[in-house]
Design a protein around this motif. Structure first.
Motif, PDB file in Angstrom:
ATOM      1  N   PRO A  30     -27.829 -32.231   2.143  1.00 42.31           N
ATOM      2  CA  PRO A  30     -28.600 -33.246   2.860  1.00 42.31           C
ATOM      3  C   PRO A  30     -29.647 -32.670   3.826  1.00 42.31           C
ATOM      4  CG  PRO A  30     -26.286 -33.855   2.835  1.00 42.31           C
ATOM      5  CD  PRO A  30     -26.387 -32.467   2.258  1.00 42.31           C
ATOM      6  N   ASP A  31     -29.394 -31.462   4.348  1.00 35.35           N
ATOM      7  CA  ASP A  31     -30.356 -30.853   5.285  1.00 35.35           C
ATOM      8  C   ASP A  31     -31.421 -30.014   4.578  1.00 35.35           C
ATOM      9  OD1 ASP A  31     -29.010 -28.549   4.526  1.00 35.35           O
ATOM     10  OD2 ASP A  31     -28.298 -28.057   6.547  1.00 35.35           O
ATOM     11  N   GLY A  32     -31.409 -29.995   3.237  1.00 40.10           N
ATOM     12  CA  GLY A  32     -32.399 -29.251   2.471  1.00 40.10           C
ATOM     13  C   GLY A  32     -31.955 -27.868   2.036  1.00 40.10           C
ATOM     14  N   ASN A  33     -30.901 -27.338   2.610  1.00 39.86           N
ATOM     15  CA  ASN A  33     -30.372 -26.039   2.200  1.00 39.86           C
ATOM     16  C   ASN A  33     -29.678 -26.178   0.842  1.00 39.86           C
ATOM     17  OD1 ASN A  33     -31.132 -24.403   4.436  1.00 39.86           O
ATOM     18  ND2 ASN A  33     -29.529 -25.409   5.657  1.00 39.86           N
ATOM     19  N   THR A  34     -29.347 -25.055   0.224  1.00 37.92           N
ATOM     20  CA  THR A  34     -28.681 -25.081  -1.076  1.00 37.92           C
ATOM     21  C   THR A  34     -27.305 -24.430  -0.982  1.00 37.92           C
ATOM     22  OG1 THR A  34     -29.675 -22.984  -1.764  1.00 37.92           O
ATOM     23  CG2 THR A  34     -30.879 -25.014  -2.331  1.00 37.92           C
ATOM     24  N   SER A  35     -26.478 -24.761  -1.947  1.00 35.84           N
ATOM     25  CA  SER A  35     -25.128 -24.210  -2.006  1.00 35.84           C
ATOM     26  C   SER A  35     -24.625 -24.309  -3.444  1.00 35.84           C
ATOM     27  CB  SER A  35     -24.200 -24.981  -1.062  1.00 35.84           C
ATOM     28  OG  SER A  35     -22.959 -24.301  -0.934  1.00 35.84           O
ATOM     29  N   LYS A  36     -23.442 -23.764  -3.688  1.00 35.82           N
ATOM     30  CA  LYS A  36     -22.798 -23.845  -4.997  1.00 35.82           C
ATOM     31  C   LYS A  36     -21.460 -24.556  -4.834  1.00 35.82           C
ATOM     32  CE  LYS A  36     -24.986 -19.893  -7.204  1.00 35.82           C
ATOM     33  NZ  LYS A  36     -25.941 -20.672  -7.965  1.00 35.82           N
ATOM     34  N   ARG A  37     -21.089 -25.328  -5.860  1.00 37.64           N
ATOM     35  CA  ARG A  37     -19.816 -26.047  -5.887  1.00 37.64           C
ATOM     36  C   ARG A  37     -19.087 -25.708  -7.180  1.00 37.64           C
ATOM     37  NH1 ARG A  37     -20.551 -26.449  -1.014  1.00 37.64           N
ATOM     38  NH2 ARG A  37     -21.356 -28.341  -0.035  1.00 37.64           N
ATOM     39  N   GLU A  38     -17.820 -25.293  -7.047  1.00 37.45           N
ATOM     40  CA  GLU A  38     -16.963 -25.032  -8.197  1.00 37.45           C
ATOM     41  C   GLU A  38     -16.205 -26.317  -8.496  1.00 37.45           C
ATOM     42  OE1 GLU A  38     -14.527 -21.761  -6.980  1.00 37.45           O
ATOM     43  OE2 GLU A  38     -16.228 -20.383  -6.884  1.00 37.45           O
ATOM     44  N   LEU A  39     -16.391 -26.861  -9.691  1.00 41.97           N
ATOM     45  CA  LEU A  39     -15.844 -28.170 -10.021  1.00 41.97           C
ATOM     46  C   LEU A  39     -14.964 -28.122 -11.262  1.00 41.97           C
ATOM     47  CD1 LEU A  39     -19.188 -30.154  -9.640  1.00 41.97           C
ATOM     48  CD2 LEU A  39     -17.428 -29.800  -7.906  1.00 41.97           C
ATOM     49  N   ILE A  40     -13.812 -28.739 -11.164  1.00 40.48           N
ATOM     50  CA  ILE A  40     -12.924 -28.912 -12.310  1.00 40.48           C
ATOM     51  C   ILE A  40     -13.142 -30.326 -12.839  1.00 40.48           C
ATOM     52  CG2 ILE A  40     -10.533 -29.047 -13.111  1.00 40.48           C
ATOM     53  CD1 ILE A  40     -11.265 -26.222 -12.295  1.00 40.48           C
ATOM     54  N   LYS A  41     -13.519 -30.436 -14.102  1.00 36.91           N
ATOM     55  CA  LYS A  41     -13.681 -31.722 -14.775  1.00 36.91           C
ATOM     56  C   LYS A  41     -12.393 -32.008 -15.554  1.00 36.91           C
ATOM     57  CE  LYS A  41     -17.999 -32.275 -13.597  1.00 36.91           C
ATOM     58  NZ  LYS A  41     -18.458 -33.375 -12.779  1.00 36.91           N
ATOM     59  N   HIS A  42     -11.865 -33.206 -15.387  1.00 34.20           N
ATOM     60  CA  HIS A  42     -10.592 -33.582 -15.998  1.00 34.20           C
ATOM     61  C   HIS A  42     -10.730 -34.995 -16.556  1.00 34.20           C
ATOM     62  CE1 HIS A  42      -6.364 -34.866 -16.195  1.00 34.20           C
ATOM     63  NE2 HIS A  42      -6.048 -33.584 -16.208  1.00 34.20           N
ATOM     64  N   PRO A  43     -10.115 -35.295 -17.711  1.00 35.16           N
ATOM     65  CA  PRO A  43     -10.290 -36.622 -18.316  1.00 35.16           C
ATOM     66  C   PRO A  43      -9.574 -37.757 -17.590  1.00 35.16           C
ATOM     67  CG  PRO A  43      -8.764 -35.323 -19.603  1.00 35.16           C
ATOM     68  CD  PRO A  43      -9.336 -34.403 -18.560  1.00 35.16           C
ATOM     69  N   GLY A  44      -8.754 -37.432 -16.607  1.00 28.61           N
ATOM     70  CA  GLY A  44      -7.970 -38.454 -15.913  1.00 28.61           C
ATOM     71  C   GLY A  44      -6.558 -38.508 -16.449  1.00 28.61           C
ATOM     72  N   ALA A  45      -5.690 -39.158 -15.700  1.00 27.34           N
ATOM     73  CA  ALA A  45      -4.283 -39.200 -16.065  1.00 27.34           C
ATOM     74  C   ALA A  45      -3.671 -40.523 -15.620  1.00 27.34           C
ATOM     75  CB  ALA A  45      -3.542 -38.031 -15.414  1.00 27.34           C
ATOM     76  N   VAL A  46      -2.446 -40.731 -16.063  1.00 27.02           N
ATOM     77  CA  VAL A  46      -1.670 -41.894 -15.648  1.00 27.02           C
ATOM     78  C   VAL A  46      -0.303 -41.411 -15.181  1.00 27.02           C
ATOM     79  CG1 VAL A  46      -2.808 -43.435 -17.296  1.00 27.02           C
ATOM     80  CG2 VAL A  46      -0.652 -42.331 -17.905  1.00 27.02           C
ATOM     81  N   ALA A  47       0.367 -42.266 -14.408  1.00 23.79           N
ATOM     82  CA  ALA A  47       1.742 -42.017 -13.994  1.00 23.79           C
ATOM     83  C   ALA A  47       2.431 -43.373 -13.900  1.00 23.79           C
ATOM     84  CB  ALA A  47       1.782 -41.287 -12.659  1.00 23.79           C
TER      85      ALA A  47
END
Length: 181
Positions: A30-47
């Motif tokens: 939001p302040d204009g600087n940059t960064s990296k994000r490590e993201l795990i993508k998952h299809p979702g689950a139920v319980a």
């Protein structure tokens, strides 16, 4: 623009597996600087919070490799492509426990670890179980033991850290607040 939104300007997929995908997103903050994000993508689950006619909670015990121990949990599993959460909940209940139900009530959905993963768990409740003739089918690489516990027994397992995951802890709280038999 959404409050605190980070704009992705590049995504690199590092790994795609049977259950998860690992992406590295390059973002503008939001302040204009940059960064990296490590993201795990998952299809979702139920319980499923499943109660027997005797007022016992149906659980399964299985080995969890990331924790290197067996854990006791409510029946759960991942969504298959184009599968509805309710269909998945019924499938997992049948496969893991040998029970089925004509009535599943949606309790809520929640993100498990929003700091790095998009996994969402859809939580269902039933106290209208029917035993299947053929019993639990299970997955070929899944070894589980069926347990049926009172609230007191389940709470003791939680104290002993045999029940030690968020979805099952949530289930115990929900069961208690709903008025366990």
């Amino acid at each position: 623009m959404k409050k605190f939104e980070e704009k992705t300007y590049h995504t690199e997929t590092i790994y795609t597996g049977k259950i998860v995908q690992l992406d590295i997103d390059s973002v503008t903050l939001p302040d204009g600087n940059t960064s990296k994000r490590e993201l795990i993508k998952h299809p979702g689950a139920v319980a499923v919070i499943a109660l027997t006619d005797e007022g016992k909670l149906v659980l399964v015990e299985q080995y969890r490799k990331p924790m290197e121990k067996s854990m006791v949990e409510i029946p759960a599993g991942k969504l298959e492509p184009n599968e509805s959460p309710e269909s998945c909940a019924l499938r997992e209940l049948e496969e893991e426990t040998g029970y089925t139900s004509d009535h599943l009530e949606k309790v809520t959905s929640f993100y498990t670890s929003p700091g790095f993963a998009d996994e969402i768990v859809h939580l269902y409740f039933t106290d209208q179980l029917k035993k299947l003739e053929e019993g639990p089918a299970g997955d070929e690489d899944e070894f589980v033991e069926l347990l049926e516990l009172t609230l007191e027994e389940a709470e003791q397992m939680e104290k002993d850290e045999r029940i030690h995951d968020a979805k099952t802890a949530y289930a115990l709280l929900y069961w208690k607040l709903r008025g366990a038999k």
